[in-house]
Enzyme design. Sequence first.
Site, PDB file in Angstrom:
ATOM      1  N   LYS A 176       0.831  -1.207   0.000  1.00  0.00           N
ATOM      2  CA  LYS A 176       0.000   0.000   0.000  1.00  0.00           C
ATOM      3  C   LYS A 176       0.863   1.254   0.000  1.00  0.00           C
ATOM      4  O   LYS A 176       1.898   1.306   0.644  1.00  0.00           O
ATOM      5  CB  LYS A 176      -0.903   0.008   1.239  1.00  0.00           C
ATOM      6  N   GLY A 209      -7.077   3.625  11.073  1.00  0.00           N
ATOM      7  CA  GLY A 209      -7.864   2.462  10.661  1.00  0.00           C
ATOM      8  C   GLY A 209      -7.956   2.241   9.167  1.00  0.00           C
ATOM      9  O   GLY A 209      -8.735   1.410   8.706  1.00  0.00           O
ATOM     10  N   GLY A 211      -5.726   0.833   7.111  1.00  0.00           N
ATOM     11  CA  GLY A 211      -5.251  -0.502   6.732  1.00  0.00           C
ATOM     12  C   GLY A 211      -6.261  -1.573   7.086  1.00  0.00           C
ATOM     13  O   GLY A 211      -6.541  -2.475   6.283  1.00  0.00           O
ATOM     14  N   CYS A 212      -6.815  -1.478   8.291  1.00  0.00           N
ATOM     15  CA  CYS A 212      -7.803  -2.470   8.756  1.00  0.00           C
ATOM     16  C   CYS A 212      -9.036  -2.433   7.858  1.00  0.00           C
ATOM     17  O   CYS A 212      -9.520  -3.475   7.405  1.00  0.00           O
ATOM     18  CB  CYS A 212      -8.227  -2.170  10.193  1.00  0.00           C
TER      19      CYS A 212
HETATM   20  N1  LIG Z   1      -4.350  10.250   2.331  1.00  0.00           N
HETATM   21  C1  LIG Z   1      -4.796   9.230   1.631  1.00  0.00           C
HETATM   22  N2  LIG Z   1      -5.588   9.443   0.554  1.00  0.00           N
HETATM   23  C2  LIG Z   1      -6.078   8.409  -0.170  1.00  0.00           C
HETATM   24  N3  LIG Z   1      -5.806   7.135   0.084  1.00  0.00           N
HETATM   25  C3  LIG Z   1      -5.007   6.847   1.142  1.00  0.00           C
HETATM   26  C4  LIG Z   1      -4.453   7.878   1.968  1.00  0.00           C
HETATM   27  N4  LIG Z   1      -3.720   7.287   2.951  1.00  0.00           N
HETATM   28  C5  LIG Z   1      -3.829   5.958   2.750  1.00  0.00           C
HETATM   29  N5  LIG Z   1      -4.570   5.664   1.655  1.00  0.00           N
HETATM   30  C6  LIG Z   1      -4.944   4.352   1.136  1.00  0.00           C
HETATM   31  O1  LIG Z   1      -5.538   3.630   2.214  1.00  0.00           O
HETATM   32  C7  LIG Z   1      -5.236   2.247   2.123  1.00  0.00           C
HETATM   33  C8  LIG Z   1      -4.520   1.825   3.400  1.00  0.00           C
HETATM   34  O2  LIG Z   1      -3.161   2.216   3.303  1.00  0.00           O
HETATM   35  P1  LIG Z   1      -2.192   2.650   4.474  1.00  0.00           P
HETATM   36  O3  LIG Z   1      -0.841   2.648   3.880  1.00  0.00           O
HETATM   37  O4  LIG Z   1      -2.687   3.920   5.094  1.00  0.00           O
HETATM   38  O5  LIG Z   1      -2.415   1.498   5.495  1.00  0.00           O
HETATM   39  P2  LIG Z   1      -1.883   1.292   6.951  1.00  0.00           P
HETATM   40  O6  LIG Z   1      -0.701   2.141   7.205  1.00  0.00           O
HETATM   41  O7  LIG Z   1      -1.748  -0.170   7.107  1.00  0.00           O
HETATM   42  O8  LIG Z   1      -3.077   1.819   7.861  1.00  0.00           O
HETATM   43  P3  LIG Z   1      -3.246   1.685   9.494  1.00  0.00           P
HETATM   44  O9  LIG Z   1      -3.333   3.077   9.995  1.00  0.00           O
HETATM   45  O10 LIG Z   1      -4.538   1.006   9.688  1.00  0.00           O
HETATM   46  O11 LIG Z   1      -2.086   0.941  10.012  1.00  0.00           O
HETATM   47  C9  LIG Z   1      -4.404   2.110   0.856  1.00  0.00           C
HETATM   48  O12 LIG Z   1      -5.265   1.818  -0.229  1.00  0.00           O
HETATM   49  C10 LIG Z   1      -3.788   3.489   0.696  1.00  0.00           C
HETATM   50  O13 LIG Z   1      -3.382   3.759  -0.619  1.00  0.00           O
HETATM   51  C1  LIG Z   2      -6.331  -3.175  17.559  1.00  0.00           C
HETATM   52  C2  LIG Z   2      -5.648  -2.527  16.421  1.00  0.00           C
HETATM   53  N1  LIG Z   2      -5.437  -3.229  15.294  1.00  0.00           N
HETATM   54  C3  LIG Z   2      -4.845  -2.655  14.228  1.00  0.00           C
HETATM   55  C4  LIG Z   2      -4.435  -1.337  14.274  1.00  0.00           C
HETATM   56  C5  LIG Z   2      -3.761  -0.762  13.037  1.00  0.00           C
HETATM   57  O1  LIG Z   2      -3.552   0.515  12.983  1.00  0.00           O
HETATM   58  C6  LIG Z   2      -4.678  -0.612  15.477  1.00  0.00           C
HETATM   59  N2  LIG Z   2      -4.327   0.676  15.603  1.00  0.00           N
HETATM   60  N3  LIG Z   2      -5.286  -1.234  16.519  1.00  0.00           N
END
Ligand SMILES: Nc1ncnc2c1ncn2[C@@H]1O[C@H](COP(=O)(O)OP(=O)(O)OP(=O)(O)O)[C@@H](O)[C@H]1O
Ligand SMILES: Cc1ncc(CO)c(N)n1
Length: 446
Positions: A176, A209, A211-212
């Site tokens: 991602k 949230g 990624g989740c």
């Molecule tokens: N500012 C943004 N605008 C549009 N799409 C976004 C943005 N930030 C993240 N995404 C998209 O959201 C989805 C999740 O990606 P991200 O890299 O944020 O996940 P993550 O870091 O695992 O999230 P988490 O905060 O849950 O750990 C992907 O499809 C990414 O391209």
């Molecule tokens: C419980 C839980 N799972 C996943 C994430 C990912 O950001 C979070 N912040 N908290």
Amino acid sequence: MRLVKTALTIAGSDSGGGAGIEADLKTFTAFGVHGLVAITSVTAQNTTSVTAIHDIPPEVVAEQIRAVVEDIGVDAAKTGMLSNAEIIKAVAKTVEKYDFPLVVDPVMIAKSGAPLLREDAVDALVKYILPLATLVTPNRFEAEKLSGMEIKTVEDARRAAKKIAEETGAKAVIVKGGHLSGEYAIDVLYHNGTFKEYRAPKVEGCTHGTGCSFSAAITANLAKGLGLEDAIGVAKKFITLGIATGHRIGHGHCPVNQSAWIEIPAEKWRIYKELSEAVRKFEEMSPVHLIPEVGTNFVYSLPLPYARTIEDVAGVKGRIVKYGNSVKAVGPVEFGVSDHLARAVLAYMRFYPEYRSAINVRYSEEIVELAKEQGLKVSFYDRREEPIEVKEKEGATIPWGIETAVKRAKNRPDIIYHLGDIGKEPMIIIFGKNPREVLEKVRLIL
Ligand SMILES: Nc1ncnc2c1ncn2[C@@H]1O[C@H](COP(=O)(O)OP(=O)(O)OP(=O)(O)O)[C@@H](O)[C@H]1O
Ligand SMILES: Cc1ncc(CO)c(N)n1
């Protein structure tokens, strides 16, 4: 036969309701899928930090999975926060007995920076869980950890996705791009030996949230029978909307809005029904003398945070016009068909968010006087006072006028009028919370 599809999330709880199990369940609901859960860990968490973590005994995690699979059935599953190596082993040992697709979100660190997977558990994740994965969804940092490569560009992300798939036995990997710089959020999928990119404009908004919710949306759509690439395509649209429409709650990273996906279409339908009905009643009132030369429009906006542009405001296509001794709506109620009045209501909502409906009627001194006599609050703006920079900016006059009139009034004005300008007909705008309330005010001045 079971009509509803089911999706299982094996993940941790986020007390802030933004990520984890809570995000997954809301996402499943948004796609009409029945959500099942196996909780791995309970976190005390909000938008700024994680302050406590209590892991569930591995056998209880495994038993939650077994209980729902054997009674209800699971069409697709995902993993999120797995917390420690014992839970990872118990989950792997349990899910490998079943053949549902498994999406693995290799959660390691929360957006607030807190570790959600013990350092010594990364190896277990690679060894036991990734070989079972239909899809792995690492963000930039997780992909760096899993591939041992630095990722700065989309090209790096491609190489990392391929490397992770080849080294772990995962069937597909999507790296991602939320944490990569650039105007677009680009995610790179490696699947069946080929690459596919998913891109969306980077939006300002709420990212706790993401990624989740993204992996849960993929899982829900796999449960509904979509192919992997289509499921990711839907999830990408869903997450972009959810980020853009997040409610600004808490003091840190505000949470993704999973409800937007169903709330917007549902609200649009209600707005369509209510406004269509009110337009019909307005026609029945035959208020010919209230129709200005340019015609009347009657608008109703989506609520905030969904009201962003004139596309989010419903109005009457072709406006409402005089027709002999009666008044007639030229076309049906549609979104994005009003320009001036839609801008007026959007500007008004910045001060009074609950007031989402408006109608414009012909200006006359008598109508304004009548409105005041009936107890309606009246304010105005003067187009001749419009600053030059506002005049020169496309579409800026009306927001400026509404703001000026609102600020001039001591109390919330029900009515705002202006006296026109060269080539501009003077006009009265009546505001209300909904079309019914607007009509009540129209009745008062009839
Ligand atoms: N500012 C943004 N605008 C549009 N799409 C976004 C943005 N930030 C993240 N995404 C998209 O959201 C989805 C999740 O990606 P991200 O890299 O944020 O996940 P993550 O870091 O695992 O999230 P988490 O905060 O849950 O750990 C992907 O499809 C990414 O391209
Ligand atoms: C419980 C839980 N799972 C996943 C994430 C990912 O950001 C979070 N912040 N908290």
